[in-house]
Scaffold this motif. Structure first.
Motif, short mmCIF file in Angstrom:
data_model
loop_
_atom_site.label_atom_id
_atom_site.label_comp_id
_atom_site.label_asym_id
_atom_site.label_seq_id
_atom_site.Cartn_x
_atom_site.Cartn_y
_atom_site.Cartn_z
N VAL A 125 37.52 40.27 43.88
CA VAL A 125 36.99 40.87 42.66
C VAL A 125 37.59 41.58 42.16
CG1 VAL A 125 34.86 41.05 41.64
CG2 VAL A 125 34.58 39.62 43.34
N ILE A 126 37.25 42.54 42.12
CA ILE A 126 38.81 44.05 40.95
C ILE A 126 39.69 43.48 40.73
CG2 ILE A 126 39.65 45.98 41.53
CD1 ILE A 126 37.26 46.89 43.65
N PHE A 127 40.49 42.68 42.11
CA PHE A 127 41.74 42.40 41.25
C PHE A 127 41.18 41.39 40.01
CE2 PHE A 127 45.57 38.71 41.66
CZ PHE A 127 46.79 39.68 40.97
N ILE A 128 40.29 40.22 39.91
CA ILE A 128 40.23 38.61 39.61
C ILE A 128 39.87 39.97 37.90
CG2 ILE A 128 38.55 37.19 38.64
CD1 ILE A 128 40.84 36.39 40.52
N PHE A 129 39.03 40.63 38.49
CA PHE A 129 38.43 41.51 36.85
C PHE A 129 39.62 42.26 36.24
CE2 PHE A 129 36.92 45.21 34.96
CZ PHE A 129 35.41 44.73 34.03
N ILE A 130 40.38 42.69 36.53
CA ILE A 130 41.74 43.53 36.35
C ILE A 130 42.87 42.26 35.23
CG2 ILE A 130 43.62 45.09 36.39
CD1 ILE A 130 42.69 46.76 38.66
N LEU A 131 42.66 41.08 36.30
CA LEU A 131 43.71 39.71 35.17
C LEU A 131 43.08 39.47 34.34
CD1 LEU A 131 45.16 38.01 38.24
CD2 LEU A 131 46.36 39.18 37.20
N THR A 132 41.81 39.23 34.01
CA THR A 132 40.56 38.35 33.63
C THR A 132 40.33 39.66 31.92
OG1 THR A 132 38.82 38.72 34.74
CG2 THR A 132 39.29 36.63 34.64
N THR A 133 40.67 40.74 32.64
CA THR A 133 40.10 41.78 31.32
C THR A 133 41.36 42.29 30.84
OG1 THR A 133 39.87 43.87 33.06
CG2 THR A 133 37.83 42.10 32.01
N VAL A 134 42.48 42.52 30.73
CA VAL A 134 43.44 42.79 30.88
C VAL A 134 44.59 42.17 30.79
CG1 VAL A 134 45.15 45.08 31.04
CG2 VAL A 134 42.63 45.48 31.99
N VAL A 135 45.45 41.56 31.87
CA VAL A 135 46.56 40.89 32.12
C VAL A 135 46.68 39.42 31.70
CG1 VAL A 135 48.01 39.84 33.64
CG2 VAL A 135 46.70 42.50 34.08
N VAL A 136 45.79 39.00 31.78
CA VAL A 136 45.79 37.29 31.53
C VAL A 136 45.65 38.09 29.24
CG1 VAL A 136 44.24 35.45 31.19
CG2 VAL A 136 44.51 35.97 33.49
#
Length: 371
Positions: A125-136
């Motif tokens: 969940v933390i990894f996905i949160f970083i992806l969706t809010t920053v990386v993507v």
């Protein structure tokens, strides 16, 4: 009646061992499922992007960056689906091997399985949160810059010798018998040129011995400087045909005023999450809720996965997986519909995408009670 300390310690030890055992199974299956789905999705995307680069004239140098950026964009959904399937398969495996029955006899049920896998789920969940809010958002911004740069790059940078090619939505047919392989496309030289265009619905054929592309930096327009050639207005059979011989003739191929600025990428998807947080625009509110919804859906799907994995040794092997895939697709599609509805102003930002999660939780609760 109070249990002896040794019994409590033994029970906690059993829970710890079982938790590690279940998480290890989920982790292994997660890796396998993720790799399989990724190979299928990214392999298909690579083929599509190669076709797009050849069709749109995107430089080969931008091919790998585009593939990588598309991978970053799609990792979120692939990882979410992989985790759901891994949980279903892991729990189902426990029931198929009758291990879950032994655990049930120890007082360990669905709620315990949900708790056991939470450390792994929280990490994802933390990894996905970083992806969706920053990386993507960053990847979408970079992809937009590459695509926009390709659109603003003169089409004649991609001339192939001895081939008839169409440019500007088929308004220009171009042929060159020789094309220099200069590293800088702006200095590209061509020989034995044939150009067919329409001017005021009248065909114009231009023949030239040499051509060189150059840019007028005052207007940012791009020209093709033709040398020692002839222009034919109209076909030879036309009475009003005109023939013009020239030593130098500049043909504009890109209008500088029409070019878009590469530095202005204003798509909502590429904006930072911090910008979206304080925005009052419906499109940006919808994008913000969508980004938060994706890691939130991981938590909800992890609970669903445990319930779908519960099966009997004699039931269908893939029923839980099939239902899980269908539920995953429906869940994400309804989220997209809710996002579009919010963007069009047909729903309140307070309701937004949150109602989808609430409905999903309600369905899971009913399914849990029914089980």
């Amino acid at each position: 009646m109070k249990l002896p300390p040794i019994v409590i310690r033994t029970f906690k030890l059993q829970n710890s061992i079982l938790a590690r055992y279940l998480m290890r199974n989920v982790s292994v299956l997660l890796s396998v499922v993720f790799i399989v789905i990724s190979l299928v999705v990214f392999g298909n995307q690579l083929v599509l992007i190669i076709k797009e680069t050849s069709k749109e004239g995107i430089p080969i140098a931008d091919l790998l960056p585009l593939v990588g950026l598309n991978m970053i964009r799609d990792v979120v959904l692939i990882l979410s689906l992989s985790l759901l399937l891994a949980i279903i398969l892991s729990v189902s495996k426990l029931y198929k091997a009758s291990e879950a029955i032994v655990m049930n006899s120890l007082g360990l049920g669905d709620k315990h399985f949900m708790v056991f896998i939470q450390p792994l789920v929280i990490v994802i969940v933390i990894f996905i949160f970083i992806l969706t809010t920053v990386v993507v958002p960053w990847s979408k911004q970079q992809r937009g810059l590459i695509m926009e740069r390709s659109e603003n790059t003169p089409e004649f940078s991609f001339i192939k010798k001895n081939e008839f090619q169409e440019f500007k939505n088929n308004d220009i047919v171009f042929y060159a018998s020789k094309v220099s392989d200069a590293d800088n496309a702006k200095e590209q030289n061509m020989e034995e040129i044939f150009i067919y265009t329409l001017v005021n619905n009248e065909p114009v054929i231009t023949l030239a011995k040499q051509a060189q592309k150059y840019t007028n930096f005052n207007t940012n327009s791009v020209y093709l400087r033709l040398k020692n050639g002839t222009r034919y207005h109209g076909f030879p059979s036309n009475k009003n045909k005109k023939i013009l011989n020239f030593k130098l003739y500049d043909l504009q191929i890109i209008d500088g005023k029409m070019q878009k600025s590469i530095s202005t990428v204003t798509k909502v998807e590429s904006k930072s999450t911090f910008e979206l947080l304080f925005s009052n625009k419906l499109t940006e509110i919808a994008e913000f809720q969508w980004r938060i919804s994706q890691p939130l859906s991981i938590l909800i799907l992890s609970v669903l996965g445990v319930l779908l994995g519960k099966t009997s040794p004699r039931s269908g092997k893939n029923l839980g997986v099939l239902v899980g895939v269908v539920m995953f697709i429906v869940y994400n599609n309804v989220l997209l519909i809710a996002k579009s509805t919010l963007e069009r102003g047909e729903s309140s930002p307070i309701v937004g995408l949150w109602w989808v999660h609430l409905v999903m939780l309600l369905l899971i609760f009913i399914f849990y009670k029914w089980n």
